[in-house]
Design an enzyme around this catalytic site. Structure first.
Site, short mmCIF file in Angstrom:
data_model
loop_
_atom_site.label_atom_id
_atom_site.label_comp_id
_atom_site.label_asym_id
_atom_site.label_seq_id
_atom_site.Cartn_x
_atom_site.Cartn_y
_atom_site.Cartn_z
N ASN A 1 0.81 -1.22 0.00
CA ASN A 1 0.00 0.00 0.00
C ASN A 1 0.84 1.27 0.00
O ASN A 1 0.45 2.28 -0.58
CB ASN A 1 -0.96 0.00 1.19
CG ASN A 1 -0.32 -0.46 2.47
OD1 ASN A 1 0.09 -1.62 2.56
ND2 ASN A 1 -0.22 0.41 3.44
N GLN B 1 -4.72 -3.42 -2.46
CA GLN B 1 -4.17 -2.28 -3.21
C GLN B 1 -4.07 -2.57 -4.70
O GLN B 1 -4.07 -1.66 -5.52
CB GLN B 1 -2.77 -1.91 -2.72
CG GLN B 1 -2.68 -1.03 -1.53
CD GLN B 1 -3.24 0.36 -1.68
OE1 GLN B 1 -3.04 1.05 -2.67
NE2 GLN B 1 -3.97 0.79 -0.67
N CYS C 1 -2.07 6.39 11.34
CA CYS C 1 -2.82 5.60 12.31
C CYS C 1 -4.26 6.11 12.34
O CYS C 1 -4.62 7.02 11.60
CB CYS C 1 -2.16 5.66 13.67
SG CYS C 1 -2.19 7.28 14.40
N1 PLP Z 1 -4.94 -4.01 3.05
C1 PLP Z 1 -4.35 -3.03 2.34
C2 PLP Z 1 -3.15 -3.35 1.51
C3 PLP Z 1 -4.87 -1.73 2.38
O1 PLP Z 1 -4.27 -0.77 1.67
C4 PLP Z 1 -6.00 -1.48 3.18
C5 PLP Z 1 -6.54 -0.11 3.31
O2 PLP Z 1 -5.78 0.84 3.39
C6 PLP Z 1 -6.59 -2.55 3.88
C7 PLP Z 1 -6.03 -3.79 3.79
C8 PLP Z 1 -7.80 -2.34 4.72
O3 PLP Z 1 -8.95 -2.23 3.90
P1 PLP Z 1 -10.30 -1.56 4.44
O4 PLP Z 1 -10.06 -0.09 4.47
O5 PLP Z 1 -11.34 -1.95 3.43
O6 PLP Z 1 -10.59 -2.13 5.78
#
Ligand code: PLP
Length: 399
Positions: free
Chosen positions: A166, A196, A343
């Site tokens: 991300n 992502q 955060c």
């Molecule tokens: N995994 C990744 C790589 C993400 O970028 C994010 C969100 O920033 C999430 C999980 C969490 O997703 P959600 O916002 O739908 O809970």
């Protein structure tokens, strides 16, 4: 697909380059969700007409999500988003291993999103469960030798390696991870967080070897609060949420039918436009990168050239600049970017992703992530190029 002429209605700002945080709801998705709401929707478990209608919409959405992910419909569990999908994957798979008296080790890459990383660390509080963090190299790519060594050392139930990071956008060698796990730890399952990557990578191909795959609608032009976890048999999950036994006993609770429709339509659109989006958005990202490299001194491209990165991601470290000051100053000028990691309070934290890649602290302090998406235009990039250099120069502490 031609270049979009107007930016989304849901995030109204001049230059929105923070698609990695959330992608504006696509108008076609909003339309499909409005149409789904237009008729009375019952509870999909019921027997009357509105319930039957809801069930039909839900199952059509499941078929579409399954098709886009290259899975059978029965493998798809609708969730409330990426975080829930990650929690269900980690605790569900480890819970099944504990229940069955199988090995209970979990390995996760050092650059996993907190939804995965914190789940693995929390699971390691369970008696007998151990968590081993997998190192990455200076490009942010998972160390396959460390994976092999870890699999030989400890009996492992689950290996979690994301499809693309991300913060940096670095694409992981997922198939090689799968191959290593299959060779050395037959009983271990592979979980990939594809949240992502969904807009730009063909998940049916890239995640084909993984046992568990997580996606989230709001990262791909769908609504916030909808997501899915794909679970391929014979992978077994212990439910996290108990109740009416929906989603084949794997995730109880009345399903969000309209959210599922939004997820399905967003995935379908992304799939249909993918090759053009990769070309168009990747070109805009390269233009932004080249323009900033020419006009901003002390700019460090975090991911070395030649490493596969998502087309929408540009991660930079600006020497002598504090990223919080930079992001606020850019926002004042109508340019929305991100520091890469924040955060719940929104405050920026030191990035463990950059630390794992060995980026020196003095550079990481000036980290900035631009993420482009389906509605980014050439005008957005020219505007960013007109604004960012001046803002950086005005903030530089150590010119
Ligand atoms: N995994 C990744 C790589 C993400 O970028 C994010 C969100 O920033 C999430 C999980 C969490 O997703 P959600 O916002 O739908 O809970």
């Amino acid at each position: 697909m031609s270049e979009p002429t107007s930016i989304s209605t849901s995030i109204s700002t001049s230059t929105y380059l923070d698609h990695g945080a959330t992608t504006p709801l696509r108008p076609e998705v909003a339309q499909a969700m409005a149409e789904a709401r237009a008729q009375p929707l019952g509870n999909p478990t019921g027997s009357h007409r509105p319930a039957q209608h809801a069930r039909r919409l839900l199952e059509e959405a499941r078929d579409e999500v399954a098709a886009q992910l290259g899975r059978d419909p029965g493998e798809i569990i609708f969730t409330s988003g990426g975080t829930e999908s990650a929690n269900l994957a980690v605790f569900g798979a480890l819970g099944a291993a504990v229940r069955d008296g199988r090995p209970t080790g979990v390995m996760c890459s050092a650059v996993e999103h907190p939804a995965v990383r914190q789940s693995c660390l929390a699971a390691a509080q369970w008696p007998g469960v151990t968590c081993h963090e997998l190192a990455v190299d200076e490009t942010g790519s998972v160390d396959l030798d460390a994976l092999a060594a870890g699999l030989l050392q400890a009996e492992t139930a689950l290996v979690a390696v994301m499809l693309a990071n991300n913060e940096t956008g670095v694409v992981q060698p997922l198939q090689r991870v799968v191959d290593t796990v299959r060779e050395l730890a037959l009983a271990a399952r592979v979980f990939t967080d594809a949240v992502q990557a969904t807009s730009f990578l063909d998940l049916a191909g890239t995640t084909a070897g993984a046992d568990l795959v997580a996606v989230s609608a709001h990262k791909v032009g769908g609504p916030v609060g909808a997501g899915a976890l794909a679970v391929r048999p014979p992978t077994d999950l212990v439910a996290r949420q108990h109740g009416g036994g929906q989603e084949r006993e794997r995730r109880s609770g009345t399903q969000d039918v309209v959210g599922a429709v939004g997820l399905a339509v967003a995935l379908r659109l992304a799939g249909a436009e993918r090759s053009e989006a990769v070309r168009r958005v990747g070109g805009l990202r390269d233009r932004l990168a080249a323009g900033l490299a020419e006009s901003v001194a002390g700019l460090h491209r975090t991911v070395p050239a030649g490493v596969e990165v998502l087309p929408g991601h540009l991660h930079l470290c600006l020497k002598g600049v504090e990223r919080e000051e930079l992001l606020l100053a850019l926002s004042e000028q109508g340019v929305c970017a991100s520091g890469g990691s924040s955060c719940a309070s929104g405050a920026l934290e030191a990035s463990y992703v950059l630390a794992a890649m060995g980026v020196p602290e003095e550079l990481a302090r000036g980290a900035i992530r631009f993420t482009l998406g389906y509605d980014t235009t050439g005008a957005d990039i020219e505007r960013a190029l007109a604004i960012v250099p001046g803002v950086v120069a005005s903030l530089r502490h150590d010119p």
